[in-house]
Design a protein around this motif. Structure first.
Motif, PDB file in Angstrom:
ATOM      1  N   SER A  69       2.304   7.892   8.172  1.00  0.00           N
ATOM      2  CA  SER A  69       1.292   7.052   8.771  1.00  0.00           C
ATOM      3  C   SER A  69       0.793   5.945   8.081  1.00  0.00           C
ATOM      4  CB  SER A  69      -0.034   8.060   8.811  1.00  0.00           C
ATOM      5  OG  SER A  69      -0.365   8.599   7.670  1.00  0.00           O
ATOM      6  N   LYS A  70       1.144   6.289   6.609  1.00  0.00           N
ATOM      7  CA  LYS A  70       0.970   5.007   5.451  1.00  0.00           C
ATOM      8  C   LYS A  70       2.176   4.324   5.276  1.00  0.00           C
ATOM      9  CE  LYS A  70      -3.611   6.957   3.933  1.00  0.00           C
ATOM     10  NZ  LYS A  70      -3.679   8.123   4.711  1.00  0.00           N
ATOM     11  N   PHE A  71       3.161   4.969   4.933  1.00  0.00           N
ATOM     12  CA  PHE A  71       4.682   4.536   4.745  1.00  0.00           C
ATOM     13  C   PHE A  71       4.735   3.278   3.682  1.00  0.00           C
ATOM     14  CE2 PHE A  71       8.951   3.812   5.798  1.00  0.00           C
ATOM     15  CZ  PHE A  71       9.433   5.091   5.337  1.00  0.00           C
ATOM     16  N   ALA A  72       4.193   3.321   2.548  1.00  0.00           N
ATOM     17  CA  ALA A  72       4.376   2.153   1.672  1.00  0.00           C
ATOM     18  C   ALA A  72       3.574   0.844   2.492  1.00  0.00           C
ATOM     19  CB  ALA A  72       5.738   1.987   1.089  1.00  0.00           C
ATOM     20  N   ARG A  73       2.727   1.284   2.946  1.00  0.00           N
ATOM     21  CA  ARG A  73       1.948  -0.097   3.785  1.00  0.00           C
ATOM     22  C   ARG A  73       2.430  -0.488   5.230  1.00  0.00           C
ATOM     23  NH1 ARG A  73      -2.202  -0.579   3.832  1.00  0.00           N
ATOM     24  NH2 ARG A  73      -2.336  -2.881   4.472  1.00  0.00           N
ATOM     25  N   TRP A  74       3.901   0.340   5.432  1.00  0.00           N
ATOM     26  CA  TRP A  74       4.311  -0.231   6.866  1.00  0.00           C
ATOM     27  C   TRP A  74       4.005   1.050   7.691  1.00  0.00           C
ATOM     28  CZ3 TRP A  74       6.307  -4.782   8.244  1.00  0.00           C
ATOM     29  CH2 TRP A  74       6.616  -5.478   7.390  1.00  0.00           C
ATOM     30  N   GLY A  75       2.982   1.981   7.756  1.00  0.00           N
ATOM     31  CA  GLY A  75       2.834   2.939   8.185  1.00  0.00           C
ATOM     32  C   GLY A  75       2.557   2.631   9.713  1.00  0.00           C
ATOM     33  N   ASP A  76       2.408   3.733  10.358  1.00  0.00           N
ATOM     34  CA  ASP A  76       2.019   3.382  11.874  1.00  0.00           C
ATOM     35  C   ASP A  76       0.612   4.047  12.381  1.00  0.00           C
ATOM     36  OD1 ASP A  76       2.021   6.131  11.622  1.00  0.00           O
ATOM     37  OD2 ASP A  76       3.618   6.641  13.114  1.00  0.00           O
ATOM     38  N   GLY A  77      -0.045   3.885  11.174  1.00  0.00           N
ATOM     39  CA  GLY A  77      -1.469   4.262  11.351  1.00  0.00           C
ATOM     40  C   GLY A  77      -2.324   2.955  11.382  1.00  0.00           C
ATOM     41  N   TYR A  78      -3.548   2.821  12.038  1.00  0.00           N
ATOM     42  CA  TYR A  78      -4.278   1.366  11.859  1.00  0.00           C
ATOM     43  C   TYR A  78      -4.510   1.020  10.457  1.00  0.00           C
ATOM     44  CZ  TYR A  78      -4.473   2.134  16.960  1.00  0.00           C
ATOM     45  OH  TYR A  78      -4.016   2.219  18.311  1.00  0.00           O
ATOM     46  N   ALA A  79      -4.628  -0.101  10.175  1.00  0.00           N
ATOM     47  CA  ALA A  79      -4.666  -0.653   8.692  1.00  0.00           C
ATOM     48  C   ALA A  79      -3.427  -0.565   8.175  1.00  0.00           C
ATOM     49  CB  ALA A  79      -5.982   0.104   8.078  1.00  0.00           C
ATOM     50  N   TYR A  80      -2.247  -0.721   8.763  1.00  0.00           N
ATOM     51  CA  TYR A  80      -0.932  -0.491   8.191  1.00  0.00           C
ATOM     52  C   TYR A  80      -0.104  -1.425   9.097  1.00  0.00           C
ATOM     53  CZ  TYR A  80      -2.777   2.936   5.121  1.00  0.00           C
ATOM     54  OH  TYR A  80      -3.631   3.565   4.247  1.00  0.00           O
ATOM     55  N   HIS A  81       1.037  -1.938   8.550  1.00  0.00           N
ATOM     56  CA  HIS A  81       1.584  -3.108   9.356  1.00  0.00           C
ATOM     57  C   HIS A  81       2.102  -2.617  10.603  1.00  0.00           C
ATOM     58  CE1 HIS A  81       1.401  -5.388   5.882  1.00  0.00           C
ATOM     59  NE2 HIS A  81       2.251  -4.805   4.935  1.00  0.00           N
ATOM     60  N   ILE A  82       2.805  -1.240  10.915  1.00  0.00           N
ATOM     61  CA  ILE A  82       3.467  -1.057  11.902  1.00  0.00           C
ATOM     62  C   ILE A  82       2.265  -0.585  13.025  1.00  0.00           C
ATOM     63  CG2 ILE A  82       5.001   0.603  13.356  1.00  0.00           C
ATOM     64  CD1 ILE A  82       6.396  -1.552  11.423  1.00  0.00           C
ATOM     65  N   GLY A  83       1.473  -0.012  12.591  1.00  0.00           N
ATOM     66  CA  GLY A  83       0.186   0.440  13.420  1.00  0.00           C
ATOM     67  C   GLY A  83      -0.416  -0.872  13.989  1.00  0.00           C
ATOM     68  N   ASP A  84      -0.934  -1.730  13.054  1.00  0.00           N
ATOM     69  CA  ASP A  84      -1.598  -2.864  13.529  1.00  0.00           C
ATOM     70  C   ASP A  84      -0.768  -3.831  14.425  1.00  0.00           C
ATOM     71  OD1 ASP A  84      -3.930  -2.134  12.384  1.00  0.00           O
ATOM     72  OD2 ASP A  84      -3.737  -3.224  10.752  1.00  0.00           O
ATOM     73  N   LEU A  85       0.674  -4.112  14.148  1.00  0.00           N
ATOM     74  CA  LEU A  85       1.440  -4.874  14.951  1.00  0.00           C
ATOM     75  C   LEU A  85       1.557  -4.285  16.327  1.00  0.00           C
ATOM     76  CD1 LEU A  85       3.176  -7.269  15.398  1.00  0.00           C
ATOM     77  CD2 LEU A  85       5.121  -5.876  14.199  1.00  0.00           C
ATOM     78  N   SER A  86       1.633  -2.822  16.092  1.00  0.00           N
ATOM     79  CA  SER A  86       1.737  -2.005  17.603  1.00  0.00           C
ATOM     80  C   SER A  86       0.493  -2.233  18.433  1.00  0.00           C
ATOM     81  CB  SER A  86       1.969  -0.677  17.252  1.00  0.00           C
ATOM     82  OG  SER A  86       3.340  -0.423  16.808  1.00  0.00           O
TER      83      SER A  86
END
Length: 175
Positions: A69-86
């Motif tokens: 969910s955090k994944f070195a800032r690339w996580g899929d949670g909100y406030a992380y790159h993949i999450g916010d891009l999604s």
């Protein structure tokens, strides 16, 4: 990307557990390749080893094999790159999670959005490296370069060389 982030973050975790403190964190680059095989930077960033509470292992790199969910800032949670891009690019995310930063990313990266399966406009690549504070960065004259300074150096140079491509907002040269 996942394999690389896990391998490099394992180096950071081992360093933190041992107490050596040789590594500052992870430097990463999202990029594309031009028709002439040039690397065109899209986004430059970092994930530090030490967390906000001083001395603790950062939540951004802890437990990545189990929790992405955090994944070195690339996580899929909100406030992380993949999450916010999604939130911008993929259907059925709460509209309040849409930000201008990631709308800009989506405009650069995807043909149309939001979609159930957004299609990339260009091939996107990823590079990451566990960064030792004793390593020399992109500017030899500075000698050993701390991670935070390395990130700003890379963003500054990339924003001068590729002002139309770089998605970073902070650290860019002003036109």
């Amino acid at each position: 990307m996942e394999t690389l982030v896990l391998a490099e973050s394992d180096i950071l975790i081992d360093d933190w557990k041992s107490g050596r403190g040789e590594y500052d964190g992870l430097i990463y680059l999202m990029y594309t390749i031009s028709n002439h095989d040039d690397v065109i930077p899209l986004y430059i960033g970092k994930a530090e080893s030490i967390g906000k509470n001083g001395g603790n292992l950062s939540a951004n790199i802890a437990n990545l094999h189990r929790d992405k969910s955090k994944f070195a800032r690339w996580g899929d949670g909100y406030a992380y790159h993949i999450g916010d891009l999604s939130a911008v690019a993929v259907l059925d995310h709460p509209r309040e999670k849409v930000t201008s930063k990631y709308t800009n990313w989506a405009s650069r990266l995807f043909e149309e959005f939001p979609r159930q399966y957004p299609k990339l406009k260009i091939p996107v690549h990823f590079w990451a490296k566990a960064w030792r504070s004793s390593e020399v960065g992109i500017w030899n004259n500075f000698g050993p370069t701390r991670l935070t300074f390395l990130e700003y150096l890379m963003i500054g140079v990339a924003s001068s060389a590729y002002p139309e491509s770089l998605l970073n907002r902070e650290g860019q040269n002003r036109s």
